[in-house]
Design a protein around this motif. Structure first.
Motif, PDB file in Angstrom:
ATOM      1  N   PRO A  73       0.834  -1.213   0.000  1.00 51.59           N
ATOM      2  CA  PRO A  73       0.000   0.000   0.000  1.00 51.59           C
ATOM      3  C   PRO A  73       0.866   1.259   0.000  1.00 51.59           C
ATOM      4  O   PRO A  73       1.954   1.267   0.579  1.00 51.59           O
ATOM      5  N   ILE A  74       0.354   2.295  -0.640  1.00 55.46           N
ATOM      6  CA  ILE A  74       1.106   3.556  -0.742  1.00 55.46           C
ATOM      7  C   ILE A  74       0.641   4.497   0.363  1.00 55.46           C
ATOM      8  O   ILE A  74      -0.555   4.775   0.508  1.00 55.46           O
ATOM      9  N   VAL A  75       1.597   4.956   1.161  1.00 54.70           N
ATOM     10  CA  VAL A  75       1.299   5.874   2.269  1.00 54.70           C
ATOM     11  C   VAL A  75       2.016   7.196   1.994  1.00 54.70           C
ATOM     12  O   VAL A  75       3.236   7.233   1.860  1.00 54.70           O
TER      13      VAL A  75
ATOM     14  N   LYS B  54      -0.018  21.210  -5.111  1.00 54.00           N
ATOM     15  CA  LYS B  54       0.123  20.549  -6.410  1.00 54.00           C
ATOM     16  C   LYS B  54       0.779  19.176  -6.232  1.00 54.00           C
ATOM     17  O   LYS B  54       0.301  18.169  -6.769  1.00 54.00           O
ATOM     18  N   ALA B  55       1.843  19.151  -5.435  1.00 54.81           N
ATOM     19  CA  ALA B  55       2.553  17.888  -5.190  1.00 54.81           C
ATOM     20  C   ALA B  55       1.646  16.921  -4.438  1.00 54.81           C
ATOM     21  O   ALA B  55       1.623  15.713  -4.718  1.00 54.81           O
ATOM     22  N   LEU B  56       0.868  17.455  -3.501  1.00 55.44           N
ATOM     23  CA  LEU B  56      -0.046  16.606  -2.725  1.00 55.44           C
ATOM     24  C   LEU B  56      -1.090  15.982  -3.645  1.00 55.44           C
ATOM     25  O   LEU B  56      -1.342  14.765  -3.596  1.00 55.44           O
ATOM     26  N   PHE B  57      -1.696  16.801  -4.495  1.00 54.78           N
ATOM     27  CA  PHE B  57      -2.717  16.290  -5.421  1.00 54.78           C
ATOM     28  C   PHE B  57      -2.132  15.177  -6.290  1.00 54.78           C
ATOM     29  O   PHE B  57      -2.750  14.126  -6.479  1.00 54.78           O
TER      30      PHE B  57
ATOM     31  N   ALA C  67       0.440  13.238  -5.739  1.00 48.89           N
ATOM     32  CA  ALA C  67       0.809  12.032  -4.980  1.00 48.89           C
ATOM     33  C   ALA C  67      -0.418  11.229  -4.568  1.00 48.89           C
ATOM     34  O   ALA C  67      -0.342  10.009  -4.385  1.00 48.89           O
ATOM     35  N   LEU C  68      -1.551  11.896  -4.422  1.00 49.73           N
ATOM     36  CA  LEU C  68      -2.730  11.212  -3.879  1.00 49.73           C
ATOM     37  C   LEU C  68      -3.466  10.347  -4.900  1.00 49.73           C
ATOM     38  O   LEU C  68      -4.356   9.580  -4.529  1.00 49.73           O
ATOM     39  N   THR C  69      -3.105  10.456  -6.185  1.00 50.57           N
ATOM     40  CA  THR C  69      -3.888   9.741  -7.206  1.00 50.57           C
ATOM     41  C   THR C  69      -3.897   8.236  -6.965  1.00 50.57           C
ATOM     42  O   THR C  69      -4.879   7.570  -7.261  1.00 50.57           O
TER      43      THR C  69
ATOM     44  N   LEU D 155      -9.377  15.397  -0.756  1.00 52.08           N
ATOM     45  CA  LEU D 155      -9.990  14.062  -0.756  1.00 52.08           C
ATOM     46  C   LEU D 155     -10.493  13.693  -2.155  1.00 52.08           C
ATOM     47  O   LEU D 155     -10.456  12.523  -2.549  1.00 52.08           O
ATOM     48  N   ASP D 156     -10.918  14.720  -2.936  1.00 49.02           N
ATOM     49  CA  ASP D 156     -11.357  14.494  -4.322  1.00 49.02           C
ATOM     50  C   ASP D 156     -10.260  13.890  -5.180  1.00 49.02           C
ATOM     51  O   ASP D 156     -10.534  13.192  -6.151  1.00 49.02           O
ATOM     52  N   ARG D 157      -9.014  14.237  -4.830  1.00 46.41           N
ATOM     53  CA  ARG D 157      -7.881  13.773  -5.658  1.00 46.41           C
ATOM     54  C   ARG D 157      -7.389  12.389  -5.251  1.00 46.41           C
ATOM     55  O   ARG D 157      -6.372  11.936  -5.743  1.00 46.41           O
ATOM     56  N   ALA D 158      -8.073  11.754  -4.318  1.00 42.99           N
ATOM     57  CA  ALA D 158      -7.545  10.521  -3.727  1.00 42.99           C
ATOM     58  C   ALA D 158      -8.565   9.388  -3.826  1.00 42.99           C
ATOM     59  O   ALA D 158      -9.152   8.962  -2.829  1.00 42.99           O
TER      60      ALA D 158
END
Ligand SMILES: NC(=O)C1=CN([C@@H]2O[C@H](COP(=O)(O)OP(=O)(O)OC[C@H]3O[C@@H](n4cnc5c(N)ncnc54)[C@H](O)[C@@H]3O)[C@@H](O)[C@H]2O)C=CC1
Ligand SMILES: O=C(O)CCC(=O)C(=O)O
Length: 311
Positions: A4-6, A35-38, A40-42, A60-63
């Motif tokens: 899993p990716i954390v 931007k980096a957070l969005f 990484a969350l994909t 949360l939308d990006r994850a």
């Protein structure tokens, strides 16, 4: 099965990272870089934050795969828990992990306020020797008002009672039954305390709780200490009140926006300001990291093989 990716978007202790890395693909970034957070969350399964990352609906939308948000600390005001719940994303935190650290910092700020410790130290560093200007007051026999009588509030009460302060507490939801702690209404507490200290969460109901009217009730000799959350105090009203000298001073560990940039509060001589350090001890961070890593791994259990290292 792939690990899993954390995503870890605030500083965590090495021990916590090692535990997570033993079972997961751990990726670091600065959560203030949206931007980096969005990006990484994909494909992330978990996100672990402290107070520096705002986890709102847009995040949360990006994850789409996210199962759990871990908050390595107490306050959840930077996490949109309602949207997370609606999407079936667990939110876990570490209540109690940093109680003692926050209480001890609060004691430090109360003493620093009563004795002008930071202003006097700054003055000496500037080459001056101004003893009479920094005469303070004793805490013994004076009154401490605690707003929010939960974990931290109770620990502050115990410690300041040992300074021989009279302790008042206001908390509409708590049982205030400790000997030597007197339950009061908020207005009475503000009007009678020599030091008022805040220990409640920031919620829609507590935002701006301490505004111009409340500050005007305080004694001109009193101090306000805030190690809870910036948004609980109306900072514009506080700036005006401190300029007018009622209350006499404020010690602030937290700000409505962090970092506070060019907040006028930072320029006032009667303000002691810290960069949100209440939980910043090695002890508290280790406890928070252990607890949140254990809870995040439990949420990720269906994705883990073999079973994770015990924490
Ligand atoms: N400066 C820092 O680094 C840290 C700050 N904090 C802040 O401190 C707050 C308190 O932490 P804990 O004591 O662990 O939380 P807690 O949940 O144990 O206590 C909070 C108390 O506030 C009370 N409360 C809620 N609304 C209130 C209101 N309108 N008036 C008076 N009381 C009210 C609750 O009934 C509860 O007893 C956290 O929510 C967090 O925002 C917590 C940890 C670290
Ligand atoms: O270490 C942090 O992120 C801040 C701690 C804090 O404010 C909390 O636990 O509520």
């Amino acid at each position: 099965m792939p690990s899993p990716i954390v995503i870890v978007s605030d500083a965590l202790p090495g021990e916590t990272l090692a535990v997570l890395k033993s079972a997961c693909d751990v990726r670091h970034l600065d959560g203030r870089d949206r931007k980096a957070l969005f990006a990484a969350l994909t494909d992330a399964d978990a996100l672990i934050v402290r107070s520096g990352t705002r986890v709102d609906a847009e995040v949360l939308d990006r994850a789409p795969r996210l199962r759990v948000v871990g908050r390595a600390g107490v306050g959840l005001d930077n996490v949109d828990t309602i949207t997370a719940a609606a999407r079936g994303i667990a939110v876990v935190n570490a209540p109690g992990s940093n109680t003692v650290s926050v209480a001890e910092l609060t004691v430090g700020l109360i003493v620093a306020s009563a004795r002008h410790i930071t202003a006097a130290a700054r003055s000496l560093e500037d080459g001056q020797w101004r003893r009479s200007e920094f005469a303070g007051v004793e805490l013994a026999g004076r009154t401490l008002g605690i707003v929010g009588y939960g974990r931290v509030g109770r620990q502050v009460a115990r410690r300041m009672a040992a300074f021989d302060m009279r302790v008042l507490a206001h908390d509409p939801y708590a049982d205030i039954a400790d000997a030597d702690v007197h339950a009061t209404g908020l207005d009475e507490l503000l009007a009678t305390s020599d030091v008022v200290t805040l220990h409640l969460p920031r919620t829609p109901g507590t935002a701006g709780l301490i505004g111009a009217r409340e500050l005007s009730l305080m004694k001109s000799t009193a101090y306000l200490v805030n190690t809870a959350r910036g948004g609980i105090v109306d900072e514009s009203a506080l700036t005006r009140a401190l300029r007018e000298g009622r209350p006499a001073g404020a010690a602030l560990d937290v700000f409505a926006t962090e970092p506070p940039g060019s907040s006028p509060l930072l320029a006032l001589p009667n303000v002691v300001a810290l960069p949100h350090l209440g939980a910043s001890t090695h002890d508290a961070q280790l406890r928070a990291g252990r607890e949140v890593a254990g809870k995040v791994l439990a949420e990720l259990a269906p994705l883990l093989s073999p079973s994770p290292t015990a924490v």
